[in-house]
Scaffold this motif. Structure first.
Motif, short mmCIF file in Angstrom:
data_model
loop_
_atom_site.label_atom_id
_atom_site.label_comp_id
_atom_site.label_asym_id
_atom_site.label_seq_id
_atom_site.Cartn_x
_atom_site.Cartn_y
_atom_site.Cartn_z
N PHE A 192 0.84 -1.20 0.00
CA PHE A 192 0.00 0.00 0.00
C PHE A 192 0.87 1.24 0.00
O PHE A 192 1.90 1.30 0.67
CB PHE A 192 -0.90 0.00 1.24
CG PHE A 192 -1.70 1.26 1.40
CD1 PHE A 192 -2.90 1.42 0.72
CD2 PHE A 192 -1.25 2.27 2.22
CE1 PHE A 192 -3.64 2.58 0.87
CE2 PHE A 192 -1.97 3.45 2.36
CZ PHE A 192 -3.18 3.60 1.70
N SER A 193 0.44 2.24 -0.78
CA SER A 193 1.13 3.53 -0.76
C SER A 193 0.12 4.64 -0.98
O SER A 193 -0.78 4.54 -1.83
CB SER A 193 2.23 3.59 -1.82
OG SER A 193 1.67 3.46 -3.11
N ALA A 194 0.25 5.70 -0.16
CA ALA A 194 -0.60 6.89 -0.29
C ALA A 194 0.07 8.02 0.46
O ALA A 194 0.47 7.85 1.63
CB ALA A 194 -1.99 6.63 0.27
N ILE B 214 3.83 4.26 3.25
CA ILE B 214 4.18 3.08 2.44
C ILE B 214 4.09 1.85 3.34
O ILE B 214 4.70 1.79 4.41
CB ILE B 214 5.60 3.20 1.84
CG1 ILE B 214 5.68 4.38 0.88
CG2 ILE B 214 5.97 1.89 1.13
CD1 ILE B 214 7.07 4.60 0.29
N LEU B 215 3.32 0.88 2.89
CA LEU B 215 3.15 -0.35 3.66
C LEU B 215 3.45 -1.54 2.75
O LEU B 215 2.88 -1.67 1.67
CB LEU B 215 1.71 -0.45 4.19
CG LEU B 215 1.32 -1.76 4.89
CD1 LEU B 215 2.11 -1.93 6.17
CD2 LEU B 215 -0.18 -1.79 5.17
N ASN B 216 4.36 -2.37 3.19
CA ASN B 216 4.70 -3.58 2.42
C ASN B 216 4.93 -4.71 3.43
O ASN B 216 6.06 -5.07 3.73
CB ASN B 216 5.94 -3.34 1.57
CG ASN B 216 6.18 -4.48 0.59
OD1 ASN B 216 5.30 -5.29 0.31
ND2 ASN B 216 7.40 -4.58 0.10
N PRO C 71 -1.78 -1.55 9.51
CA PRO C 71 -1.21 -0.28 10.01
C PRO C 71 -1.57 0.90 9.13
O PRO C 71 -1.53 0.82 7.90
CB PRO C 71 0.31 -0.55 9.99
CG PRO C 71 0.42 -2.04 10.12
CD PRO C 71 -0.76 -2.60 9.37
N ASN C 72 -1.94 2.01 9.79
CA ASN C 72 -2.28 3.28 9.13
C ASN C 72 -3.58 3.23 8.32
O ASN C 72 -3.96 4.24 7.71
CB ASN C 72 -1.15 3.75 8.19
CG ASN C 72 0.14 4.01 8.94
OD1 ASN C 72 0.15 4.72 9.95
ND2 ASN C 72 1.22 3.40 8.46
N TYR D 118 -4.58 6.46 -3.78
CA TYR D 118 -3.75 5.42 -3.15
C TYR D 118 -3.52 4.29 -4.15
O TYR D 118 -4.23 4.18 -5.17
CB TYR D 118 -4.41 4.88 -1.88
CG TYR D 118 -5.70 4.14 -2.14
CD1 TYR D 118 -5.71 2.76 -2.37
CD2 TYR D 118 -6.92 4.81 -2.17
CE1 TYR D 118 -6.88 2.07 -2.62
CE2 TYR D 118 -8.10 4.13 -2.41
CZ TYR D 118 -8.08 2.77 -2.63
OH TYR D 118 -9.24 2.10 -2.89
N GLU D 119 -2.54 3.46 -3.84
CA GLU D 119 -2.28 2.26 -4.64
C GLU D 119 -2.28 1.06 -3.69
O GLU D 119 -1.62 1.09 -2.65
CB GLU D 119 -0.95 2.36 -5.37
CG GLU D 119 -0.66 1.15 -6.26
CD GLU D 119 0.64 1.29 -7.03
OE1 GLU D 119 1.15 0.24 -7.50
OE2 GLU D 119 1.16 2.42 -7.15
N LEU D 120 -3.03 0.03 -4.05
CA LEU D 120 -3.20 -1.12 -3.16
C LEU D 120 -3.07 -2.42 -3.94
O LEU D 120 -3.73 -2.61 -4.96
CB LEU D 120 -4.57 -1.06 -2.47
CG LEU D 120 -4.94 -2.22 -1.55
CD1 LEU D 120 -4.01 -2.26 -0.33
CD2 LEU D 120 -6.40 -2.10 -1.10
N ASN D 121 -2.20 -3.32 -3.44
CA ASN D 121 -2.06 -4.66 -4.01
C ASN D 121 -2.15 -5.68 -2.88
O ASN D 121 -1.50 -5.52 -1.83
CB ASN D 121 -0.71 -4.81 -4.73
CG ASN D 121 -0.61 -3.88 -5.93
OD1 ASN D 121 -1.30 -4.05 -6.91
ND2 ASN D 121 0.27 -2.88 -5.82
N ILE D 122 -2.94 -6.73 -3.10
CA ILE D 122 -3.18 -7.73 -2.05
C ILE D 122 -3.05 -9.12 -2.63
O ILE D 122 -3.52 -9.39 -3.75
CB ILE D 122 -4.61 -7.57 -1.47
CG1 ILE D 122 -4.82 -6.15 -0.94
CG2 ILE D 122 -4.87 -8.59 -0.37
CD1 ILE D 122 -6.26 -5.85 -0.61
N THR D 123 -2.42 -10.03 -1.87
CA THR D 123 -2.39 -11.43 -2.29
C THR D 123 -2.32 -12.32 -1.06
O THR D 123 -1.76 -11.92 -0.02
CB THR D 123 -1.20 -11.73 -3.22
OG1 THR D 123 -1.29 -13.07 -3.70
CG2 THR D 123 0.12 -11.58 -2.48
N LEU D 124 -2.90 -13.50 -1.15
CA LEU D 124 -2.85 -14.48 -0.08
C LEU D 124 -1.57 -15.28 -0.23
O LEU D 124 -1.38 -15.97 -1.23
CB LEU D 124 -4.08 -15.39 -0.15
CG LEU D 124 -4.27 -16.43 0.94
CD1 LEU D 124 -4.44 -15.78 2.30
CD2 LEU D 124 -5.50 -17.30 0.63
#
Length: 261
Positions: A66-68, A72-74, A88-89, A118-124
């Motif tokens: 995630f970034s906005a 930045i969250l990775n 978080p955040n 924002y930019e969001l990428n999610i994977t299991l």
């Protein structure tokens, strides 16, 4: 069809009730059970999950990129025992009864309330593991660690690898699955042979019961895998032929013989 040089083909179906008396030695079975090898880590992945149907739960691990603005969250996050996921955040989402697709929608909705862009990428990244119980081995029960991509046949095949002698006495065509008060029969041998029949993915609280082999028939002649096979109720000649690998090119379908005593 078949060439004019076709050989005669015979199938003899010999029911165990007449020709194979039940001679299982219960004392020997008890000795086997003492040496039954218990493999707890039977994680078998043979397919990809369906984001539209896979229900998230405690222990699943999810990668979020995630970034906005300056955030930045990775991270790879684990769903808590209360089915909560704290991002978080961004916030917290309770995923109980939620599919992967549903979670992605919920997280996007949460992000939209807090960020304009924002930019969001999610994977299991890792499926949760849970225990199922396998019983019927001298009245003993064993717990096996599996995932939601483990079929009944995957678990049975994995157990058999380290207990070949024991499986001389155990049915692979009459595996009992008890799920939510419903009892089903799983024909693992048929599924292994032709990928046909009921063979569900395992779920939490499943109970699998192993049963003894009882009746047999024998197929000889122009089939790929002649030999003795365990009999199951209402089985047809077509089923028996499929289980034995099917007819050879040299088989004459007009010369099939069934021998019953």
């Amino acid at each position: 069809m078949f060439s004019k040089y076709i050989f005669k083909f015979f199938i003899f179906i010999l029911l165990n009730i007449f020709l194979y008396p039940n001679t299982i030695d219960l004392n020997k079975l008890k000795d086997y059970s003492k040496n039954f090898k218990h493999m707890n880590n039977s994680q078998i992945i043979n397919a990809s999950i369906d984001n539209a149907s896979y229900l998230l739960g405690s222990g699943d691990r999810i990668a979020i990129n995630f970034s906005a603005n300056d955030i930045i969250l990775n991270n790879i996050l684990t769903v808590s025992h209360s089915n909560d996921l704290i991002i978080p955040n961004i916030g917290m989402i309770n995923i109980k009864g939620m599919t992967v697709e549903g979670f992605i929608r919920s997280l996007n909705d949460l992000c939209k309330k807090k960020f304009d862009i924002y930019e969001l990428n999610i994977t299991l990244t890792e499926l949760r593991k849970f225990n199922v119980v396998v019983s019927g081995i001298n009245n003993s029960s064993y717990h096996y660690s599996v995932t939601h991509l483990t079929r009944v046949s995957d678990l049975i095949n994995n157990i058999k690898k380290t207990n070949l002698d024991f499986f001389d006495k155990i049915s692979e065509r009459n595996i009992t699955l008890k799920r939510n008060g419903i009892i089903s029969n799983i024909d693992v041998l048929m599924y292994n042979s032709i990928l046909s029949g009921y063979n569900p993915y395992l779920l939490e609280n499943d109970l699998i019961v192993l049963n003894k082999k009882e009746m047999f028939y024998e197929i000889v002649g122009e089939v790929k895998n002649p030999g003795a096979y365990e009999y199951v109720n209402l089985e047809t000649l077509k089923d028996a032929l499929e289980l034995s690998g099917g007819l050879l090119k040299s088989a004459d379908v007009n010369a099939i013989s069934i021998l019953r005593k």
